[in-house]
Design a protein around this motif. Structure first.
Motif, short mmCIF file in Angstrom:
data_model
loop_
_atom_site.label_atom_id
_atom_site.label_comp_id
_atom_site.label_asym_id
_atom_site.label_seq_id
_atom_site.Cartn_x
_atom_site.Cartn_y
_atom_site.Cartn_z
N ALA A 196 41.48 -3.72 -57.37
CA ALA A 196 41.58 -3.47 -58.80
C ALA A 196 42.56 -4.42 -59.47
N GLY A 197 43.74 -4.57 -58.88
CA GLY A 197 44.76 -5.43 -59.47
C GLY A 197 44.35 -6.89 -59.48
N ALA A 198 43.77 -7.36 -58.39
CA ALA A 198 43.37 -8.77 -58.31
C ALA A 198 42.27 -9.09 -59.32
N ASN A 199 41.34 -8.15 -59.53
CA ASN A 199 40.27 -8.42 -60.49
C ASN A 199 40.77 -8.38 -61.93
N ALA A 200 41.71 -7.49 -62.24
CA ALA A 200 42.31 -7.49 -63.58
C ALA A 200 43.09 -8.79 -63.80
N TYR A 201 43.82 -9.21 -62.81
CA TYR A 201 44.56 -10.48 -62.86
C TYR A 201 43.59 -11.64 -63.06
N ASN A 202 42.50 -11.63 -62.31
CA ASN A 202 41.51 -12.71 -62.38
C ASN A 202 40.84 -12.78 -63.75
N LEU A 203 40.60 -11.61 -64.35
CA LEU A 203 39.99 -11.56 -65.67
C LEU A 203 40.86 -12.29 -66.70
N LEU A 204 42.16 -12.03 -66.66
CA LEU A 204 43.07 -12.66 -67.62
C LEU A 204 43.25 -14.15 -67.34
N VAL A 205 43.36 -14.51 -66.06
CA VAL A 205 43.50 -15.93 -65.72
C VAL A 205 42.24 -16.70 -66.11
N GLY A 206 41.06 -16.11 -65.84
CA GLY A 206 39.82 -16.77 -66.23
C GLY A 206 39.73 -16.98 -67.72
N ALA A 207 40.15 -15.98 -68.51
CA ALA A 207 40.13 -16.10 -69.97
C ALA A 207 41.06 -17.21 -70.43
N ALA A 208 42.27 -17.25 -69.88
CA ALA A 208 43.25 -18.25 -70.30
C ALA A 208 42.82 -19.67 -69.92
N MET A 209 42.32 -19.85 -68.70
CA MET A 209 41.99 -21.19 -68.23
C MET A 209 40.78 -21.75 -68.97
N ALA A 210 39.74 -20.95 -69.17
CA ALA A 210 38.55 -21.44 -69.87
C ALA A 210 38.90 -21.86 -71.29
N ALA A 211 39.69 -21.04 -71.98
CA ALA A 211 40.07 -21.36 -73.36
C ALA A 211 40.95 -22.61 -73.40
N ASN A 225 44.55 -29.14 -85.22
CA ASN A 225 45.69 -29.04 -84.32
C ASN A 225 46.33 -27.66 -84.39
N ASP A 226 46.46 -27.11 -85.60
CA ASP A 226 47.05 -25.77 -85.74
C ASP A 226 46.22 -24.71 -85.01
N GLY A 227 44.89 -24.81 -85.13
CA GLY A 227 44.03 -23.85 -84.46
C GLY A 227 44.11 -23.95 -82.95
N TYR A 228 44.06 -25.19 -82.43
CA TYR A 228 44.13 -25.38 -80.98
C TYR A 228 45.48 -24.94 -80.43
N ALA A 229 46.55 -25.24 -81.17
CA ALA A 229 47.89 -24.85 -80.71
C ALA A 229 48.02 -23.33 -80.60
N LEU A 230 47.46 -22.60 -81.59
CA LEU A 230 47.51 -21.14 -81.53
C LEU A 230 46.72 -20.63 -80.33
N GLY A 231 45.54 -21.20 -80.09
CA GLY A 231 44.74 -20.78 -78.94
C GLY A 231 45.45 -21.00 -77.62
N LEU A 232 46.15 -22.12 -77.49
CA LEU A 232 46.89 -22.42 -76.26
C LEU A 232 48.09 -21.48 -76.10
N ALA A 233 48.75 -21.14 -77.20
CA ALA A 233 49.87 -20.21 -77.11
C ALA A 233 49.39 -18.82 -76.68
N LEU A 234 48.24 -18.40 -77.19
CA LEU A 234 47.68 -17.10 -76.78
C LEU A 234 47.24 -17.13 -75.32
N SER A 235 46.78 -18.28 -74.83
CA SER A 235 46.44 -18.42 -73.41
C SER A 235 47.68 -18.19 -72.55
N ALA A 236 48.82 -18.70 -73.01
CA ALA A 236 50.08 -18.46 -72.29
C ALA A 236 50.42 -16.98 -72.25
N ALA A 237 50.15 -16.27 -73.35
CA ALA A 237 50.42 -14.83 -73.39
C ALA A 237 49.53 -14.07 -72.40
N LEU A 238 48.27 -14.49 -72.26
CA LEU A 238 47.37 -13.85 -71.29
C LEU A 238 47.89 -14.04 -69.86
#
Length: 545
Positions: free
Chosen positions: A334-349, A498-511
């Motif tokens: 359960a924990g590894a799949n929840a972790y993987n879900l967030l990592v997959g979301a952050a990396m793809a974005a 640039n502003d849009g991409y920067a916000l997306g990358l910052a949210l990826s860090a939060a994930l």
């Protein structure tokens, strides 16, 4: 160890099993005088925990021939899985850079072009659970070979496409093949390297190839598109599929037919496949229909209903379920799949935003953009190698926390990009930090997600892990893409983009920070592999299919 049977008497000593007390000796059901003589031997089986156990197994009856097929060699199995994973990861990103040329060459419209990506994502994400169950039920080697054949053939056909529909159909067929071969390959790796230091090394190699394929896909796609033509982003898979087929055919043992506990759960398979496909379909179309639009809400609502019905069927069916729901009671799974879900979301974005930043803000060409991703690929490989060395001394949970935190720091640095940015400060620096952190967590993640899972469920566990990554990638790209688009607004100037991409990358860090928190709070504390488990790959007993 051999034991001799004496008439009318069996002297069978049961080794201690911490979970069962003893391992029962299965009788043949025939009178002793008529039963075929069998070899009885003790095998040392490594468990998922700190203790190992001796298991009393019964060999084949005398006079029977062994199952035909190649002799399993762990090194060849590892090489096969590495090629497969590199190919699948490569295909997730190699096509993206060539999309403009594909549109020109085949006459795609703006909306139709997205289906070059969506067709693969839908088939791959929708069928992963079914592919994992097929590997458990019908044999990992068999499903792997079928998946490789379909993937290679679809790639060849796609390269010769003359109409938009031809390429979309080929991409869908690639997704079906990938959904079969990805969980089968990972299940083979899990079974061949059940524990100890050899498992750390094997998953380190797997993670390096997985990450290298994804990162190098951008570079290879850019080079092929610019210098050889877009068709080669499809043709490039053919030699890799042939190589993996040869390796699997010659070096992966077929093993005996898997034990089937009942009739297949057809209804559950249909509900899971339809629900997963609709879920991915609703998410990937948010670039055309807003999250609050009736089309998106209806699609996602139907997907939720189908998946809820699937859970009900799995709880009540008398057949062999597609997924045993008790699997989610395993905190590692359960924990590894929840972790993987967030990592997959952050990396793809993050990959999406950085590719667009380099091309649309800094004005970099496709080939040079791909080249600028090379440091990230090399950093992931370096992180994977470092994870092997640290994995002998540190618990997987520790590496998962540290790896996610380091990657989050790199993405937070990415979030500071500027319209007049430089490669060294805006790309290279954060790439090194983020990539090493990503490499650190890949191998331990897969090892954790399959720890403590029964051998007959390893395919399902592998399919589940791939599904969480694919759904996470689709969700992350759609959700963060929408947020970035809203920040950019209607005026697509370099500064606004640039502003849009920067916000997306910052949210990826939060994930990724959230993923580190999940690893810290959900996963159990475990120790590193015992120092006594300094076992070479050739010393391991390869598990059968």
């Amino acid at each position: 160890m051999m034991t001799a049977d004496r008439p009318g008497h069996h002297d069978v000593r049961h080794a201690h099993d911490p979970s069962q007390g003893r391992v029962p000796f299965r009788e043949s059901g025939e009178p002793p005088a008529l039963a075929p003589r069998a070899e009885t031997r003790h095998e040392h089986v490594r468990g998922s925990g700190a203790e190992d156990r001796a298991v009393l197994t019964r060999g084949r009856p005398a006079g029977r021939r062994p199952v035909s097929g190649p002799t399993a060699r762990p090194g060849i199995t590892l090489a096969t899985v590495a090629v497969v994973q590199f190919m699948v990861s490569l295909d997730l990103s190699v096509v993206n850079v060539g999309l403009p040329q594909i549109a020109t060459g085949l006459g795609f419209g703006a909306v139709g072009l997205t289906w070059v990506i969506h067709a693969y994502a839908l088939a791959f994400g929708g069928l992963l659970l079914l592919g994992g169950k097929a590997a458990d039920r019908y044999g990992r080697r068999r499903v792997l070979l079928l998946g490789l054949g379909l993937f290679g053939l679809a790639s060849l056909i796609g390269g010769f496409a003359q109409e938009p529909g031809h390429l979309v159909a080929a991409r869908a067929a690639q997704g079906v093949g990938a959904a079969a071969l990805a969980p089968a390959a990972l299940a083979l790796l899990t079974a061949t390297f059940p524990g100890g230091r050899a498992r750390v090394r094997a998953f380190g190699v797997w993670s390096a190839m997985n990450a290298a394929g994804g990162a190098l896909g951008v570079l290879i796609g850019g080079l092929l598109t610019e210098y050889a033509g877009w068709r080669w982003v499809m043709f490039v898979n053919v030699p890799m599929a042939v190589c993996a087929l040869v390796l699997a055919w010659r070096g992966v043992a077929a093993g005996p037919p898997p034990v089937r506990s009942g009739r297949p759960d057809v209804l559950g398979a249909v509900l899971a496949t339809a629900g997963m496909t609709l879920l991915v379909f609703g998410i990937v179309r948010t670039d055309q229909y807003a999250w609050t639009s009736p089309v998106t809400l209806t699609t996602l609502a139907v997907a939720v209903v189908l998946l809820a019905a699937f859970v009900h069927v799995e709880r009540t069916t008398a057949r062999d379920p597609l997924i045993r729901l008790g699997l989610f009671a395993n905190r590692s799974v359960a924990g590894a799949n929840a972790y993987n879900l967030l990592v997959g979301a952050a990396m793809a974005a993050a990959f999406y935003f950085m590719s667009l930043y380099l091309q649309r803000v800094l004005g970099t060409g496709p080939a040079l953009t791909g080249l600028m991703f090379l440091p990230f690929a090399l950093g992931v490989v370096a992180g994977s190698v470092l994870a092997i060395r640290l994995g002998y001394r540190l618990a997987p949970r520790t590496l998962l926390v540290f790896g996610a935190a380091l990657t989050a720091a790199g993405f937070a640095w990415f979030g500071l990009i500027s319209p007049d940015g430089a490669f060294a400060t805006d790309v290279l620096g954060p790439s090194v930090i983020a990539s090493v952190g990503f490499g650190l967590c890949l191998g331990p993640l897969v090892s954790t997600a399959t720890a403590g899972v029964a051998a007959h469920e390893s395919g399902v566990a592998s399919g589940l892990l791939n599904s969480s990554r694919q759904i996470g990638a689709s969700l992350g790209l759609a959700a963060l893409g929408t947020v970035a688009h809203n920040r950019t607004g209607r005026t697509a100037t370099p500064e606004a983009l640039n502003d849009g991409y920067a916000l997306g990358l910052a949210l990826s860090a939060a994930l990724l920070a959230a993923a580190a928190l999940i690893a810290l709070t959900v996963l159990r504390r475990t120790g590193p592999p015992a120092q006594t488990e300094r076992t070479d790959d050739r010393d391991l007993l390869p598990a059968r299919d």
